[in-house]
Motif scaffolding. Sequence first.
Motif, PDB file in Angstrom:
ATOM      1  N   ASN A 278      -1.151  15.642   6.557  1.00  0.00           N
ATOM      2  CA  ASN A 278      -0.718  16.938   6.023  1.00  0.00           C
ATOM      3  C   ASN A 278      -1.131  18.073   6.948  1.00  0.00           C
ATOM      4  O   ASN A 278      -0.359  19.004   7.205  1.00  0.00           O
ATOM      5  CB  ASN A 278      -1.313  17.168   4.630  1.00  0.00           C
ATOM      6  N   TYR A 439       2.505  14.466  -0.011  1.00  0.00           N
ATOM      7  CA  TYR A 439       2.448  14.026   1.378  1.00  0.00           C
ATOM      8  C   TYR A 439       3.460  14.855   2.160  1.00  0.00           C
ATOM      9  O   TYR A 439       4.664  14.615   2.111  1.00  0.00           O
ATOM     10  CB  TYR A 439       2.768  12.531   1.475  1.00  0.00           C
ATOM     11  N   PHE A 440       2.989  15.873   2.869  1.00  0.00           N
ATOM     12  CA  PHE A 440       3.861  16.859   3.489  1.00  0.00           C
ATOM     13  C   PHE A 440       4.875  16.285   4.479  1.00  0.00           C
ATOM     14  O   PHE A 440       6.022  16.742   4.519  1.00  0.00           O
ATOM     15  CB  PHE A 440       3.025  17.940   4.176  1.00  0.00           C
ATOM     16  N   ALA A 447       7.526  21.252   2.174  1.00  0.00           N
ATOM     17  CA  ALA A 447       6.105  21.612   2.269  1.00  0.00           C
ATOM     18  C   ALA A 447       5.934  23.034   2.788  1.00  0.00           C
ATOM     19  O   ALA A 447       5.095  23.788   2.294  1.00  0.00           O
ATOM     20  CB  ALA A 447       5.382  20.621   3.188  1.00  0.00           C
TER      21      ALA A 447
END
Length: 453
Positions: A278, A439-440, A447
């Motif tokens: 991330n 979870y980017f 995100a």
Amino acid sequence: MSDSVIRFPDAPQHQVPHHRVPALFISAPASHHGKTTVTAALARYHTLRGLRVRVFKTGPDFLDPMLLALAAGGGHPAYQLDLWMAGEEACRKMVWDAAQDADLILIEGVMGLFDGQPSSADLAVLLGVPILAVIDATGMAQTFGAVAYGLAHFRKDVPFAGVLANAVASARHAEMLQEGLRPDLNIPYFGALLRGKDFALPERHLGLVQAAEVVDLYARLDRAAEGIGNTKLADLPPAVTFERSQVDDLLPTLTTPLCGVRIGIAQDAAFSFLYPANLDCLREMGATLHFFSPLSDHSLPDVDSLYFPGGYPELHLQSLQDNPSMKAALREHHANDKPIFAECGGMLYLLESLTDKAGKRANMVGLLRGHAIMQGRLQGLGYQSAAMPGGVLRAHTFHHSVIETEMIPIARGERLHNTSAGEKIFQQGHLVASYLHCYFPSNPVAAAQLFLP
């Protein structure tokens, strides 16, 4: 599952860059067989020998990677290899990148070898890394061989290195375990680790105690490493040929929407559940990251947006309550319509109050209406797709608290197996919060929207 581009050393090689590195995948029949202890001990043993060790953890876990990174010297974070959240190409790329300067790659599995869809076995097959099965031999003798045989032969496509007996009571106990490994089974035996509490890793309700909180961590790791030195694992495993993923860059070519955006990230003993991927994703999209501690800092860094990850705020109620200047700074940040994204424990901190399992209640920030109460049992677990304001992110949830609130969610997560309602996603102005750990890299554009001023 699609065919892997990472193959065994004796397999035909494609005309693409490749690298050979000793590698081992540590799995078990189930949780609580000692996978993390053995993986950390292996990392510590070979690091002390002067080798460059890179360690990975299968699945969405936060706690084990902290320990594994320290056991391997602390020079690199231990990345999560998660086939559902990250995908095959990302997993290949992370291991390929590590192989460029590593002398040894270790991958710890999750739960039992064949548990989950996808499973640790699926990841081992994808990467071509042989599996060491760690079997807790407590209350077991010759049946050890039957368990080992089942793990080795349940799937013909799984590369199997052999077995290690863990929690062995004595030399005679070890002999009985070996008797179960008849020669006709043809299963390599790597030895035994004797039972002992002198290197056991302490646990609490979400798993292991955070590595930074274990005061004698390195002494425990050193003792565990000594045990490794008495097994065949003292020798390096065979080299695996890792081939470069044919996807050079997993992020879209022009994904720099966060260029110039300063993101403040809470990181301390109360807020530590951060995926290294991330952070990489935010940096690759142009963001500048500034870390701060809600426990000890009394003001925010000069930032445009805030990220509150999960952690253990319930263990630090008094310190969080008794930092009014930080709470005031957060209220001012929110009043100025600056973005905040909060996950799980980060969300609990932004509520009006938080009550621990002993019934102690403390006042929190109050940006979100509602009260969180810790429970004695797990309240949420599993993969979900998170419909965030900017798009869908893949995510995971794991929590022991419940929230009492009148807030109406803007959306709910969608569970991977759709067994029940997903986690609620709340929004108050530019503040987005949920129990979901996102979870980017699964959707960088979505995100980025969480942090855009």
